[in-house]
Design an enzyme around this catalytic site. Structure first.
Site, PDB file in Angstrom:
ATOM      1  N   LYS A  28       0.843  -1.203   0.000  1.00 36.65           N
ATOM      2  CA  LYS A  28       0.000   0.000   0.000  1.00 36.65           C
ATOM      3  C   LYS A  28       0.878   1.253   0.000  1.00 36.65           C
ATOM      4  O   LYS A  28       2.081   1.189   0.273  1.00 36.65           O
ATOM      5  CB  LYS A  28      -0.914  -0.002   1.228  1.00 36.65           C
ATOM      6  CG  LYS A  28      -0.175   0.098   2.559  1.00 36.65           C
ATOM      7  CD  LYS A  28      -1.129   0.077   3.726  1.00 36.65           C
ATOM      8  CE  LYS A  28      -0.365   0.203   5.057  1.00 36.65           C
ATOM      9  NZ  LYS A  28      -1.274   0.244   6.215  1.00 36.65           N
ATOM     10  N   TYR A  78      14.780  30.779   6.714  1.00 35.21           N
ATOM     11  CA  TYR A  78      13.676  31.584   7.218  1.00 35.21           C
ATOM     12  C   TYR A  78      13.734  31.696   8.737  1.00 35.21           C
ATOM     13  O   TYR A  78      13.941  30.714   9.447  1.00 35.21           O
ATOM     14  CB  TYR A  78      12.346  30.947   6.820  1.00 35.21           C
ATOM     15  CG  TYR A  78      12.048  31.003   5.336  1.00 35.21           C
ATOM     16  CD1 TYR A  78      12.050  32.214   4.640  1.00 35.21           C
ATOM     17  CD2 TYR A  78      11.765  29.837   4.638  1.00 35.21           C
ATOM     18  CE1 TYR A  78      11.773  32.250   3.284  1.00 35.21           C
ATOM     19  CE2 TYR A  78      11.480  29.863   3.282  1.00 35.21           C
ATOM     20  CZ  TYR A  78      11.489  31.082   2.611  1.00 35.21           C
ATOM     21  OH  TYR A  78      11.212  31.119   1.255  1.00 35.21           O
TER      22      TYR A  78
END
EC number: 5.1.1.1
Length: 389
Positions: A44, A277
């Site tokens: 999956k 940042y």
């Protein structure tokens, strides 16, 4: 998602190299630990980020006789790629593509009456009966049918549909909540309840091909839970289910994915220079900075800002400042590797590089999330596609 069987001839910004020989070896290890039970390789979420079709093929080559998916679309993709063995799919919502799933010969996880009734309706006129596996909620509290009256009603309805030739009950199954915490009291409680719910269904006439509850940690540590089939997910990809169960090396597993990127820039900066940042990192003195061109858009966890480890030029470095959308910076401490030098974020650890577990600890998460979240901008480069010998 880009999938390549061999290494590309031109340099890549970043790459997730997937070693299919390691995957095959992991499956063989799990088969040896499965106490004679069959092995399902769970593929999956694009095989936990590793590339579903190549990984599924490699797992089958190594002896996995079942494949497991969450969504029907994942299962259909396996069929479209020519994988025609047993495929189980268990995450359904009302109105799902039941007829297509029946015609594709999937084994369908059933957790409640609504799903069974939709399957029965879709099976009318189908080429063959729907193959269904009734899931018992033994304590995880997610999917699955509650014990007692709900389970009795689901079993009775399934048997009626089977008598009408519309379904075949191929399995009875459940899922552990805390198998990655050896000794947790819920493990024994769930195992006892699963046995009781299986005995009830079989006592009413259900004759399943497989009974299964064991996931990766239970496969590795709980032989009494193996029954007829074990469902192995993260362990197929060489990653330990949890540190409590043991490291990959201690479990005889080898991590399959190596994530790396080409350093995009190396430059000198003075002390006191802000990085990224918010200037959450400021250089303590004159140094060199290296720009690694992957970020949270590629699946690099922003929570690992300031902590994520990277091997550059033979040395461990740490993310300096924040992980941005497309890039992050490492402080090279005055070293001057050339632009284009390989920065290894994680791999098996055998060459001194960090592992996915190291990143999980840096980000406060689990290694499952680290590999699964690597985004579609990072090509999967599958190596050792052909089995040896």
């Amino acid at each position: 998602m880009t999938e390549r069987a061999t290494a590309p001839t031109t340099p890549l910004r970043a790459r997730a190299e997937v070693d299919l020989a390691a995957l095959r070896a992991n499956v063989r290890t799990l088969r040896a630990r499965a106490s004679g039970a069959a092995v399902m390789a769970v593929v999956k979420s694009d095989a936990y980020g590793h590339g579903a079709v190549p990984c599924a093929r490699a797992a089958v080559e190594a002896g996995a006789t079942w494949l497991g998916t969450a969504t029907p679309e994942e299962a259909f993709a396996l069929r479209a790629a020519g994988l025609d063995g047993r495929v189980m799919c268990w995450l359904w919502t009302p109105g799902g593509p039941w007829r297509e799933a029946i015609d594709a010969g999937l084994d369908l996880g059933v957790s409640g009456m609504w799903a069974l009734r939709e399957i029965v309706e879709a099976a009318r006129g189908a080429r063959a009966p729907a193959r269904v596996q009734l899931k018992a909620d033994t304590g995880l509290g997610r999917n699955g049918c509650q014990p007692g009256e709900d389970w009795a009603a689901l079993v009775a309805e399934a048997l009626r549909a089977e008598a009408d030739g519309l379904v075949r009950v191929t399995g009875l199954w459940s899922h552990f909540a805390c198998a990655d915490e050896p000794g947790h009291p819920s493990i024994a409680a769930q195992l006892t309840l699963f046995r009781e719910m299986v005995a009830y269904a079989e006592g009413r006439g259900v004759r399943p091909e497989v009974r299964h509850i064991a996931n990766s940690p239970a496969t590795l540590t709980l032989p009494e839970s193996h029954f007829d089939l074990v469902r192995t997910g993260i362990a197929v990809y060489g990653i330990s289910p949890s540190p409590e169960v043991g490291s990959s090396a201690e479990l005889g597993l080898r991590p399959v994915m190596t994530l790396s990127a080409s350093v995009a820039l190396v430059k000198h900066v003075p002390g006191g220079h802000g990085v990224g940042y918010g200037h959450h990192y400021v250089t303590p003195g004159a140094t060199t900075l290296g720009l690694v061109p992957v970020g949270y858009a590629d699946g690099i966890p922003r929570h690992a800002s300031g902590t994520g480890p990277v091997l550059v030029d033979g040395k461990w470095r740490t993310v300096a400042g924040r992980v941005a959308m497309d890039q992050f910076v490492v402080d090279l401490g005055g070293d001057e590797p050339e632009a284009g030098t390989r920065a290894v974020l994680f791999g098996p650890g055998e060459g001194g590089e960090p592992t996915a577990e190291d990143w999980a600890q840096a980000a406060g998460t689990i290694a499952y999330e680290i590999v699964t979240r690597i985004g579609t901008r990072v090509p999967r480069v599958h190596v050792n596609e052909a089995p040896a010998g």
